[in-house]
Design an enzyme around this catalytic site. Structure first.
Site, PDB file in Angstrom:
ATOM      1  N   GLN A  89     -66.873 -29.003 136.669  1.00  0.00           N
ATOM      2  CA  GLN A  89     -65.540 -28.736 136.125  1.00  0.00           C
ATOM      3  C   GLN A  89     -64.506 -28.538 137.231  1.00  0.00           C
ATOM      4  O   GLN A  89     -63.332 -28.304 136.945  1.00  0.00           O
ATOM      5  CB  GLN A  89     -65.579 -27.496 135.219  1.00  0.00           C
ATOM      6  N   HIS A 110     -66.343 -23.080 134.864  1.00  0.00           N
ATOM      7  CA  HIS A 110     -65.540 -21.899 134.502  1.00  0.00           C
ATOM      8  C   HIS A 110     -64.701 -21.358 135.653  1.00  0.00           C
ATOM      9  O   HIS A 110     -64.775 -20.166 135.984  1.00  0.00           O
ATOM     10  CB  HIS A 110     -66.428 -20.791 133.931  1.00  0.00           C
ATOM     11  N   GLU A 131     -60.863 -18.029 121.895  1.00  0.00           N
ATOM     12  CA  GLU A 131     -59.941 -16.909 121.680  1.00  0.00           C
ATOM     13  C   GLU A 131     -58.519 -17.226 122.111  1.00  0.00           C
ATOM     14  O   GLU A 131     -58.301 -17.958 123.083  1.00  0.00           O
ATOM     15  CB  GLU A 131     -60.400 -15.679 122.495  1.00  0.00           C
ATOM     16  N   TYR A 168     -61.160  -7.311 127.709  1.00  0.00           N
ATOM     17  CA  TYR A 168     -61.295  -8.262 126.597  1.00  0.00           C
ATOM     18  C   TYR A 168     -62.749  -8.531 126.203  1.00  0.00           C
ATOM     19  O   TYR A 168     -63.013  -9.383 125.368  1.00  0.00           O
ATOM     20  CB  TYR A 168     -60.468  -9.526 126.898  1.00  0.00           C
ATOM     21  N   TYR A 194     -75.407 -19.928 124.250  1.00  0.00           N
ATOM     22  CA  TYR A 194     -75.841 -21.284 123.903  1.00  0.00           C
ATOM     23  C   TYR A 194     -77.343 -21.343 123.602  1.00  0.00           C
ATOM     24  O   TYR A 194     -77.793 -22.192 122.846  1.00  0.00           O
ATOM     25  CB  TYR A 194     -75.493 -22.264 125.026  1.00  0.00           C
TER      26      TYR A 194
HETATM   27 CA    CA Z   1     -62.900 -11.471 124.038  1.00  0.00          CA
END
Ligand code: CA
Ligand code: CA
Length: 398
Positions: A114, A178, A270, A280, A291
């Site tokens: 990524q 990520h 989200e 969070y 997964y």
């Molecule tokens: Ca969250």
């Protein structure tokens, strides 16, 4: 309440668009299809500029230019735009002409998985100082990590000059996923970076690391002394909020409040209203699960963590987030727009106080990598992958 369109219908609509695109290309004998780019080729769009770039939308869509794995759109005050390509290429694009020129001087990037060249944003005083910020994945001791550099863009020379790194993910780790690494500026000129957890889970809760965080910095990368964890360590002092997973969207609303969109694991994408010092919850809570099938307790089991304003299961894979402040689409002023990768959609979100809801989902017939508002008040999206197009969205004339 407008209900969210079931994903299956969206996928079906996208498939129909794909099929209709195939037929159109086959008819004029220029069909070159692959999974990453089901739409018309650059030659097609150049041959018929008046045709909609994406069929079936309730507004006009015009392809401006085509790129190789584009990742981000950064508008300049003169109405032209910078586009990054993941392999490490920065391009400058005139509008509405769509003339593309490569800009030299981009730092070396770790182009794998990524990772690669990421976001691009001009300094809030770009018209005076010419400074541009880039995020990218880099190699280093311990593996890879995201970094943010800034340099002065000399458009006459077509070069980025005096480039210096102002921020890095700590620590570097193995893997290539990520990174997050979206960039935003607030009204005070502070530099905000969304930092992904690099698929390592626990760093999101570890204040010795800036992975899985939203960080707030001065424009030169120094740490403001009024950050929520100021004085609690070199890394912690950068942090504005924690417990994020892969936050690929970060944007301020008209009130100056920060929101972020982030990819959940299996389920649980989200949209969050990002509050000072708040946690969070990842990886302790998520409305998705791992997964491999292991459950992650949902947000409502642990009220001490900030809940998302919206959570999506099935996922849309939010790539990007922008607030619309223009008047070209008057009904949408103040709305948020989220690009969907697996969702192959542009999602319109209405904000009401601290809450938000999906109001509409536009099937785009392909993965959307970034969304931005142009200085002309139009919305621009960029498609993911090889032959990804920059597309202008505006109301139909008349
Ligand atoms: Ca969250
Ligand atoms: Ca869960």
């Amino acid at each position: 309440m407008t209900r969210t369109r079931p994903l299956v219908l969206t996928t079906l609509a996208a498939s129909l668009l794909w099929l209709s695109g195939c037929n159109g290309n086959a008819a004029n004998g220029t069909a070159t299809q692959d999974a990453a780019s089901p739409q018309a080729t650059a030659a097609d769009t150049g041959a018929a500029p008046a045709a909609d770039a994406i069929e079936g939308l309730p507004f006009a869509s015009t392809a401006v230019a085509t790129f190789n794995e584009p990742w981000a759109i950064g508008f300049l005050p003169d109405g032209s735009v910078l586009v990054t390509e993941k392999s490490g290429v920065l391009k400058h694009v005139t509008l509405p002409g769509g003339e593309v020129r490569e800009i030299s001087g981009v730092p070396a990037v770790a182009y794998t998985g990524q990772g690669g060249l990421g976001d691009v944003k001009p300094h809030p005083q770009f018209a005076q100082n010419g400074i541009v910020y880039l995020s990218f994945a880099e190699e280093g001791e311990g593996g890879r990590g995201a970094a943010v550099a800034r340099g002065r863009l000399d458009l006459e020379a077509g070069a980025l000059q005096d480039v210096s790194v102002v921020w890095r993910q700590v620590p570097k780790v193995d893997g290539a996923g990520h990174y997050g690494h979206r960039i935003a500026f607030d009204g005070d000129g502070k530099l905000w970076i969304s930092s992904g957890e690099r698929q390592k889970f626990d760093p999101s809760q570890n204040m010795q690391s800036n992975l899985g965080k939203v960080v707030r910095l001065n424009d030169d990368g120094s740490v403001p002394d009024d950050n929520p964890f100021a004085g609690k360590g070199e890394v912690a002092s950068q942090v504005w909020s924690l417990g994020h997973r892969n936050p690929l969207g970060i944007a301020f609303d008209a009130q100056g409040r920060l929101w972020n969109s982030e990819m959940g694991p299996a389920g649980g994408d989200e949209l969050n209203l990002v509050k000072r010092g708040a946690n969070y919850g990842y990886p302790i809570v998520s409305n998705g699960d791992h997964y491999d099938g292991r459950e992650i307790p949902d947000h409502d089991t642990r009220p001490e963590f900030e809940k998302p304003a919206i959570t999506w299961t099935p996922v849309i894979s939010p790539s990007s987030l922008a607030f619309y402040s223009g008047t070209l689409f008057p009904a949408w002023t103040g709305n948020a727009f989220i690009g969907g990768l697996s969702g192959q959609a542009l999602v319109r979100v209405e904000i009401d106080g601290d809450s938000a809801r999906e109001a509409e989902r536009f099937p785009m017939g392909g993965r959307i990598r970034d969304v931005a508002q142009g200085p002309d008040g139009a919305l621009y999206v960029i498609e993911d992958g090889k032959d990804g197009r920059l597309i202008r969205l505006a109301p139909r004339a008349g």
